[in-house]
Design an enzyme around this catalytic site. Structure first.
Site, PDB file in Angstrom:
ATOM      1  N   HIS A 154       4.958  16.493  51.579  1.00 55.35           N
ATOM      2  CA  HIS A 154       6.227  15.991  52.106  1.00 55.35           C
ATOM      3  C   HIS A 154       6.226  14.454  52.108  1.00 55.35           C
ATOM      4  O   HIS A 154       7.086  13.850  52.730  1.00 55.35           O
ATOM      5  CB  HIS A 154       6.462  16.490  53.537  1.00 55.35           C
TER       6      HIS A 154
ATOM      7  N   GLU B 282      15.092  24.582  42.695  1.00 52.18           N
ATOM      8  CA  GLU B 282      15.363  23.192  42.320  1.00 52.18           C
ATOM      9  C   GLU B 282      15.798  23.076  40.868  1.00 52.18           C
ATOM     10  O   GLU B 282      16.652  22.256  40.530  1.00 52.18           O
ATOM     11  CB  GLU B 282      14.126  22.334  42.589  1.00 52.18           C
TER      12      GLU B 282
ATOM     13  N   GLU C 251      19.686  22.673  49.089  1.00 57.29           N
ATOM     14  CA  GLU C 251      19.178  23.672  50.024  1.00 57.29           C
ATOM     15  C   GLU C 251      19.413  23.194  51.460  1.00 57.29           C
ATOM     16  O   GLU C 251      19.009  22.076  51.801  1.00 57.29           O
ATOM     17  CB  GLU C 251      17.673  23.891  49.780  1.00 57.29           C
TER      18      GLU C 251
ATOM     19  N   LEU D  94      17.386  28.897  46.873  1.00 62.84           N
ATOM     20  CA  LEU D  94      16.210  28.021  46.914  1.00 62.84           C
ATOM     21  C   LEU D  94      15.615  27.884  45.503  1.00 62.84           C
ATOM     22  O   LEU D  94      14.751  28.664  45.112  1.00 62.84           O
ATOM     23  CB  LEU D  94      15.183  28.636  47.883  1.00 62.84           C
TER      24      LEU D  94
ATOM     25  N   GLN E  16      15.192  18.734  48.740  1.00 59.73           N
ATOM     26  CA  GLN E  16      14.834  18.608  50.156  1.00 59.73           C
ATOM     27  C   GLN E  16      13.742  17.563  50.432  1.00 59.73           C
ATOM     28  O   GLN E  16      13.827  16.819  51.399  1.00 59.73           O
ATOM     29  CB  GLN E  16      14.409  19.965  50.678  1.00 59.73           C
ATOM     30  N   PHE E  17      12.709  17.550  49.592  1.00 55.36           N
ATOM     31  CA  PHE E  17      11.684  16.504  49.628  1.00 55.36           C
ATOM     32  C   PHE E  17      11.307  16.211  48.191  1.00 55.36           C
ATOM     33  O   PHE E  17      11.341  17.105  47.337  1.00 55.36           O
ATOM     34  CB  PHE E  17      10.436  16.969  50.405  1.00 55.36           C
TER      35      PHE E  17
ATOM     36  N   PHE F 257       9.658  19.100  41.473  1.00 53.59           N
ATOM     37  CA  PHE F 257       8.938  19.397  40.223  1.00 53.59           C
ATOM     38  C   PHE F 257       9.463  20.606  39.444  1.00 53.59           C
ATOM     39  O   PHE F 257       9.502  20.554  38.222  1.00 53.59           O
ATOM     40  CB  PHE F 257       7.433  19.486  40.493  1.00 53.59           C
ATOM     41  N   PRO F 258       9.868  21.706  40.080  1.00 53.94           N
ATOM     42  CA  PRO F 258      10.434  22.784  39.258  1.00 53.94           C
ATOM     43  C   PRO F 258      11.692  22.335  38.504  1.00 53.94           C
ATOM     44  O   PRO F 258      12.063  22.951  37.508  1.00 53.94           O
ATOM     45  CB  PRO F 258      10.794  23.873  40.272  1.00 53.94           C
TER      46      PRO F 258
END
Lengths: 372, 327
Positions: free
Chosen positions: B130, B61, B30, B59, B83-84, B89-90
């Protein structure tokens, strides 16, 4: 039996129907004229819409300044999206459940979240996650689209108990790419849950334009796959948003299930204060265009003035009121005193296990026993 | 050619060199293209290699990791950016149930040579979620390798090794030291082997094991304690968290007879427990004191106003050293 040719034709027709069905609904045009009667929205509500939109915009600008001054942390501005948030929140009942993201504090404030609480959140304070007693406003959802399922579940519980409240989830265009978006729509459809899915399609998920997010032309049309109503409105038109949400709320409360609403809008600024939109879009031009040609606040003011519902004197008084309310909120948040590090151990569980009690003492001792 | 680079620049350079070196390598994630990544780790790479090699994804994951698995199955070498870390988790089902198991369940027929890069850790006044440090989730998953660089030189060499590795590698980048300091980094391709820890400071009195941003905190504590008390601590950067470099860990503990593990992840069921267990198995009779953990507290990583109190500090590490040596 349809032939291959029949199918191809039907497909083209369906696309054409879809274009019409999901055409952007507009009630209040950018020039302040309306496309039809608006008798169903009282002058009091219209003035309330305006007052809120002016207030939250001033709040948003103040927060961007506070971030620049280092007085709050990274901040996600919403300027440009006031109509979508204010219009939707005003269409709710006070007891309705709200599941916002990190960009939806305008909606949260309209629904009853104190301004000072929102400032505390962006100061990195845990107190900023707490809503007033009796309200049902969840802390901003930071992961994307995950809270749509929570809204569905809260709506499910309300339905199960026969309570009249509905749930609303706020999210952006990027969220519609996540699996949880689809799972939420599907559950809500299967169990006919009293939930409103309000998408603010501001065209960009950080840097990624909607054209890269999805091959579907609209977000509203996703509702078709789940056989639930989908509506696309001008998200900068507070009347259109208010009406769509009010209708969705009525349907939900009447046991007719969920609605997906796509409010087409634009964030004037950066994704967050840590983001630089000039890297990925013609920021100056786009921002100027939306500000001058589609601004949600300006068009409502034009309408109100034209219909003698608002005048320069009221404007002046309200601007002064807004400035003092925003300042008071910031002062209240800043006066909260230093954050208590030991509060990190509170509420991990309802009952504190031994190891947390021990670690709490360890930190208290390390900090000089002041809190021991 | 050697210049002083930040860790971010070193990572960008590793990606650049591997894109040039191996046409099978693609980057996806992303905001990694036009925007160059939210930390700019992929800055300039879209312009240089085009949209087929540097891909801004929707967007999603699970979508990113799942399609990366498919690409890797079919001859490509995807380097995905999440991204972080807390946004991974998804995609965990894809990572844990598929990437990690593919080689095993196809009896070696299909491998998944891919890298998941992701910024992680606290200390940068980030918003909620984050600042997580959940390396233990991945180190608890057979089939994955877990790598954490702590310096620009290692970041580049380790990332190149990770991209060239035949198995899926979770590559965790400590945001706190992304731009914190520069060091000399050679210009071309070079490798720092996976699975090898590094002794960054030699000592005889106690072994400190650390990684990520905690390495520098541990080093400072070691320097202070030497000045104050004359004790010389050996500091070891583990670099690869799974599989661990057993030999370097054990050799050091056998020499010093004392050990301390520092990690910013939560204490309970963190990597510290595994390292202590390893020491217990291999060097128990060399120990002169119990092995301590100085770790993040067992609370959700708090919002940034109190994150400095969550993270292990030099003071807490010094105290741990004193208690261990004076045991």
């Amino acid at each position: 039996m349809l032939t291959e040719n029949d199918r191809a034709q039907l497909w083209m027709q369906m696309k054409a129907h879809s274009d019409r069905l999901f055409e952007e609904i507009q009630v209040l045009k950018p020039d302040g004229e309306v496309t039809g009667p608006v008798d169903d929205i009282s002058p009091d509500v219209m003035r309330e819409m305006y007052r809120w939109m002016v207030l939250v915009r001033a709040f948003d600008r103040k927060c961007v300044i506070l971030q620049r001054q280092g007085r709050i942390g990274t901040y996600a501005p919403f300027e440009g999206q006031e109509a979508a948030q204010v219009g939707s929140a005003l269409a709710l009942a006070p007891e309705d459940w709200m599941f916002p993201t990190y960009r939806d504090h305008a909606a949260a404030m309209v629904h009853g979240q104190p301004l000072a609480t929102v400032v505390l959140y962006w100061m990195g304070r845990m107190e900023g996650c707490v809503c007033p007693p009796g309200k049902h406003i969840l802390p901003p959802c930071v992961p994307i689209a995950t809270h749509l399922l929570h809204a569905a579940g809260a709506a499910w519980a309300a339905k199960w108990r026969g309570e009249p409240m509905v749930a609303i989830a706020y999210f952006g265009d990027g969220a519609t790419s996540e699996g949880d978006f689809h799972e939420a729509l599907n559950f809500a459809g299967v169990f006919q849950l009293p939930v409103i899915f309000l998408c603010q399609n501001n065209g960009y998920a950080i840097s990624v334009p909607f054209s890269r997010q999805s091959a579907s032309r609209t977000i509203a049309q996703r509702a078709v796959a789940y056989d639930i109503p989908g509506v696309r409105v001008d998200g900068n038109d507070v009347f259109a948003v208010y009406r769509a949400v009010r209708q969705a709320r009525e349907r939900a409360a009447a046991g007719l299930g969920p609605t997906l609403i796509e409010a087409v809008t634009f964030r004037y600024g950066a994704h967050t204060t840590a983001d630089d939109p000039t890297r990925y879009r013609d920021q100056q031009r786009l921002s100027d265009e939306w500000r001058t040609q589609r601004d949600p606040v300006t068009r409502l003011r034009l309408y109100l003035e034209r219909h003698d519902l608002w005048d320069a004197r009221q404007e002046e008084a309200w601007q002064a009121e807004v400035a003092s309310r925003v300042d008071a909120a910031v002062q209240e948040a800043m006066a909260a005193g230093p954050a208590d590090p030991l509060a990190m151990f509170d509420h991990v569980y309802a009952d504190e296990p031994w190891h947390l009690a021990e670690q709490r003492r360890e930190l208290a001792t390390a900090r000089g026993g002041a809190h021991a | 050619m050697s210049r002083e680079l930040t860790m971010l620049q070193a990572i960008q350079e590793a990606l650049d060199l591997k894109l040039a070196d191996d046409e099978r390598v693609v980057l996806l994630g992303e905001d990694i293209g036009v925007n160059g990544g939210v930390f700019r780790a992929t800055d300039g790479l879209l312009a240089k290699y085009g949209e087929k090699r540097v891909i801004d994804t929707p967007l999603a994951e699970s979508g990113i990791i799942g399609t990366a698995i498919g690409m890797a199955l079919n001859g490509m070498v995807p380097v995905a950016e999440i991204q972080f870390l807390a946004f991974i988790f998804p995609g965990l089902e894809q990572l844990l149930s598929h990437a990690a198991r593919m080689r095993h369940r196809t009896r070696g027929q299909f491998g998944v040579p891919m890298v998941i890069r992701t910024p992680y850790g606290a200390g940068i006044r980030g918003p909620e979620l984050h600042s997580e440090s959940v390396e233990a989730f991945f180190a608890h998953t057979p089939g994955l390798k877990v790598v954490v660089p702590s310096s620009p030189y290692d970041a580049k060499g380790l990332l190149i090794s990770a991209i060239e590795d035949p198995d899926p590698v979770v590559f965790l980048e400590p945001t706190r030291i992304y731009r914190a300091f520069r060091e000399e980094v050679p210009g071309g391709l070079y490798r720092v082997p996976l699975g090898q820890a590094k002794v960054v400071r030699e000592g005889e009195d106690l072994s400190i094991f650390a990684w990520g941003s905690m390495l520098r905190t541990a080093l400072r504590a070691a320097e202070q304690i030497e000045q104050e008390r004359g004790w010389r601590c050996e500091v070891i950067d583990l670099r690869t968290l799974y599989p661990l470099d057993r030999e370097t860990i054990i050799t050091s503990v056998q020499k010093t007879g004392r050990a301390l593990v520092v990690h910013e992840a939560h204490k309970t069921a963190g990597l510290g427990a595994e390292i202590i267990s390893l020491i217990n198995d291999e060097a128990l009779l060399y120990l002169r004191a119990p092995v301590k953990r100085i770790a993040g507290f067992d609370v959700p990583v708090p919002m940034f106003s109190v994150e400095d109190d969550y993270l292990p500090t030099e003071a807490r590490i010094r105290q741990g050293i004193e208690e261990t040596i004076l045991f």
